[in-house]
Design an enzyme around this catalytic site. Structure first.
Site, short mmCIF file in Angstrom:
data_model
loop_
_atom_site.label_atom_id
_atom_site.label_comp_id
_atom_site.label_asym_id
_atom_site.label_seq_id
_atom_site.Cartn_x
_atom_site.Cartn_y
_atom_site.Cartn_z
N ASP A 1 0.56 -1.25 -0.27
CA ASP A 1 0.19 0.00 -0.30
C ASP A 1 0.80 0.99 0.04
OD1 ASP A 1 -2.67 -1.49 -0.01
OD2 ASP A 1 -2.95 -1.88 1.99
N TYR B 1 -9.94 -0.84 1.86
CA TYR B 1 -10.14 -1.29 3.29
C TYR B 1 -9.38 0.53 3.94
CZ TYR B 1 -9.33 -6.28 3.78
OH TYR B 1 -10.43 -7.39 4.05
#
Length: 782
Positions: A400, A489
């Site tokens: 990420d 998320y």
């Protein structure tokens, strides 16, 4: 792509040199977001101010510095031949982003601990260089700042060990807007040619281009996009657009090869549907005409079930119409903040905050009662690797930081994300020659621990009480929190500073699952969780760096193994030889990666190599595993072969080096076979006994998906934590100097209770909480 579109009610905006400095806080959005901290009462008012003992040498570069760096890079005399990113095509050179390059520790310590000069400040820049003979991505360091005649632009090579320094092959760089624009014509051509097939299979769905009004499909593309930089691929999962796209995948994949800067070389690799691969449109159409592509399930187009709102159809819970209990700083704030320097003091703790677009919030110079425990504590990577027999699930590994995790730290909701009355701080990052502010993206608040820090009841009393004395100490901790929403998320990052000198790091996960289309008989990858949706099995691994300086930089990593030995006791000769446990204490000798001992039968401590406490024990800090400390399950996957070595053990210990500031590279996700940063190469046999040590640790979750992940995963289950606690660092527990306690004795003659409140009484205050601030409106994903 792993991205989401957010409409901020004035909460995110781009500005140039007029952006206020870092200390500019709650006046922003004052008509929309009222933090109600200045009114006192139960919310405690603003945090008292404090002056940081030193300047924050880790502070992010300012908007003015960013603009100056931008102008220097685009100066013809610099020789980079740059195009503005808005006008760039694949064969141009242009700035991808500008960020902060944190100063080397060896330069900081003389300033921090003595009279050394303020260390120089540098910017970190990534430039996509499609116009060079060997196109690629190159990182640069620009400094010292502010920009002057002494400022230079040099390749940032010394922090990478993959053999090419800051250079990354063109195929392994981030696939940004120019790359997407170059690929789009091929996608449109392919999908238009088979629009009759997709319409027949998927309830009239087709793709004619992102700007075409007839389009009613959206794409999702996972990483990695390359294995070693010599190729570039794109696996497109098609799905229905909208807020619930992650939960409405379709059984159709288009796979492309798209290497280099010339779109003429881009081509179709094939299609996948019904778990079968079709290399050409001809093969796909033949199967369609033969009736072999029929879908057993139609994916749902009604996605109200996927919205995080009130669902009255689930029933009514008695008394739920009353406001839930909340933690508030009822006696006033007990921590101090230097907002300008991002410096905090609390109950003996002190620390500096920093931030980068890739790593989010970072902590430096963490001290307890004036002694440094950690030089740096920072997230290094948030990795997720999936499992399945469909192209996206089977071949997806996310890093990420590649998506600039820190830029996705958005405003927090007071009273829900954070306690009422929290202190809120902004974060800012740079896009081109401007700066974007995400206000209220960090919150700081003191929280009741929910349990006493210590207590003991002494028996033997008179009367009905049954005890003679009772001592109890109130438990509390200071929480620093940020939440990053990275596409589907939401990661909540907590750092809890406890009053006994313990520091707890926690991460929780919520948000949408990245799901797969459901096939009967494929439950080994997760259960069916909706009409045509399967929850995809995956791992979350959050890698952290803890640069310990326990009473100086000369530290050792002490391991105390619990071992079972046979012994006899002369006072029990009838027992003969029997098992007993004891400690085998030794120091780690060389750099190593390893896992927690089975059954937690080992204690790990970072200890001072030079100082002991009053009882002759090395002063140290223990590393305690919490819930769900794990490592990556697949150790030899081609999608994480060498670029995820940091995730493959629970712990790792290295010597601190300025040349090893990060465990990963922001471009590493697309280089699993030939990483830019090879964490395994950190371990070259060097001694770690009595040296400056870094402990790298992993938190995370094996996400065994379930129906209760709909609509979103719940924070209560998906969390992981670790604790650093004093281990002989002091001569006794650090609770005796806390006044928030009660000592109760029973009068021996009368039997009456006597209380000692140490002049700390329960305050009386007015309490008026308004509706929570909602500063973010989700608008679906791109």
């Amino acid at each position: 792509m792993r991205s989401i579109s957010l409409l901020l009610l004035g909460a995110g905006f781009a500005v140039g040199t007029a952006l206020p400095p870092l200390g500019y806080e709650r006046k922003l959005l004052s008509e929309i977001i009222d933090k109600r901290q200045s009114g006192g009462g139960c919310l405690g008012g603003d945090a008292p101010s404090v002056e940081a003992p030193k300047s924050n040498v880790w502070a992010p570069i300012t908007p003015e510095e960013n603009l100056a760096v931008w102008n220097l890079l685009h100066d013809e005399a610099t020789g980079l031949n740059l195009t503005h990113p808005d006008d760039a095509v694949l064969t141009d050179n242009y700035v991808f982003w500008i960020d902060t390059l944190h100063t080397n520790k060896t330069d900081v310590l003389p300033y921090l601990d003595g009279d050394g000069p303020l260390p120089p400040k540098y910017a970190r820049v990534i430039i996509f260089e499609g116009g060079k003979d060997e196109p690629g991505s190159q990182e640069y360091m620009v400094g010292p700042l502010p920009v002057s005649d002494e400022t230079s632009v040099e390749p940032l090579d010394y922090v990478y060990n993959g053999g090419t320094g800051g250079f990354v092959p063109y195929n392994a760089r981030y696939h940004d807007t120019p790359k997407n624009a170059a690929v789009e014509p091929l996608v449109v051509e392919i999908m238009t040619n088979i629009s009759d097939i997709t319409q027949a299979l998927f309830q009239g769905a087709a793709y004619y281009g992102s700007a075409d009004e007839r389009t009613n499909l959206s794409q999702s593309v996972p990483t990695p996009l390359s294995f070693d930089g010599s190729q570039a691929m794109r696996i497109i999962l098609w799905r229905f657009p909208g807020t619930a796209s992650y939960l409405t995948p379709l059984d159709f994949y288009t796979i492309l090869d798209c290497p280099g800067t010339d779109p003429a070389h881009y081509k179709l690799r094939g299609f996948v549907t019904n778990e079968k691969f079709y290399a050409t449109e001809t093969e796909l159409r033949a199967a369609f005409d033969a009736g072999e592509l029929a879908q057993e399930f139609d994916q749902t187009t009604d996605t109200d079930w996927a919205i995080v709102d009130y669902k009255p159809e689930l029933g009514v819970r008695e008394l739920e119409d009353q406001f839930a209990p909340s933690s508030i700083e009822i006696g006033g704030k007990r921590y101090k903040v230097d907002v300008e320097q991002r410096y905090v003091e609390y109950m003996g703790w002190s620390f500096y905050l920093s931030y980068t677009r890739t790593l989010g919030i970072m902590f430096y110079d963490i001290k307890f009662k004036g002694e440094r425990i950690l030089y740096e504590l920072s997230l290094q990577e948030a990795l997720a690797q999936y499992a399945g027999f469909q192209p996206k699930a089977a071949g997806t590994t996310y890093h990420d930081t590649y998506y600039s995790l820190g830029t996705d730290m958005y405003p927090l909701v007071e009273g829900f994300d954070c306690s009422f009355g929290s202190t809120f701080l902004n974060v800012s990052y740079h896009s081109g020659n401007s700066t974007t502010v995400n206000p209220n993206a960090i919150c700081i608040f003191e929280q009741d621990s929910g349990y006493p820090l210590s207590r003991h009841l002494y028996g033997g009393g008179n009367g009905s009480y049954g005890f003679s004395r009772l001592g109890v100490t109130k438990g509390a901790a200071l929480i620093t929190r940020a939440i990053a929403t990275i596409g589907n998320y939401d990661y909540m990052f907590d750092y809890a500073f406890h009053q006994d000198g313990s520091l707890e790091v926690t991460v929780r996960a919520s948000g949408y699952l990245q799901s797969s289309f459901y096939y009967p008989g494929q439950n080994k990858y997760g259960p069916r969780i909706q009409q045509a949706t399967q929850g995809s099995l995956h791992d979350h691994i959050l890698n952290y760096k803890a640069d310990f300086d326990v009473v100086g930089t000369a530290n050792s990593f002490q391991i105390s193994d619990l071992v079972v030995v046979n012994q006899t006791q002369p006072w029990f000769p009838e027992l003969g030889e029997f098992e007993q446990m004891e400690l085998d204490v030794h120091n780690l000798e060389t750099e190593a990666q390893f896992n927690w001992a089975p059954n937690n039968e080992a204690m790990y401590c970072v200890t001072s190599a030079e100082e002991t406490n009053e009882w002759g024990q090395p002063r140290g800090y223990r590393i305690l595993p919490g819930r769900s400390n794990l490592h990556l399950t697949p150790l030899k996957s081609p999608f994480s072969t060498r670029n995820a070595e940091f995730a493959k053990t629970h712990l790792a210990v290295t010597r601190q080096k300025d040349t090893e500031p990060w465990s990963n590279s922001v471009m590493n996700v697309n280089l699993p076979a030939k990483p830019q940063q090879d964490f395994a190469a950190f371990f070259d046999g060097e001694s770690v006994d009595g040296e400056d040590l870094v402990v790298w640790f992993n938190l995370g979750m094996h996400h065994f998906t379930r129906s209760e992940d709909i609509p979103v995963t719940l924070f209560t289950e998906a969390y992981s934590n670790i604790v650093f606690a004093p281990q002989n660092f002091f001569d006794r527990a650090q609770d005796g100097d806390l006044l928030n306690r009660r000592y109760i004795t029973v009068d021996a003659e009368t039997g009456e209770l006597e209380y000692d409140a140490y002049n700390v009484s329960l305050p009386s205050c007015p309490l008026s909480l308004e509706e929570p601030v909602l500063a973010v409106l989700p608008q679906g994903e791109l």
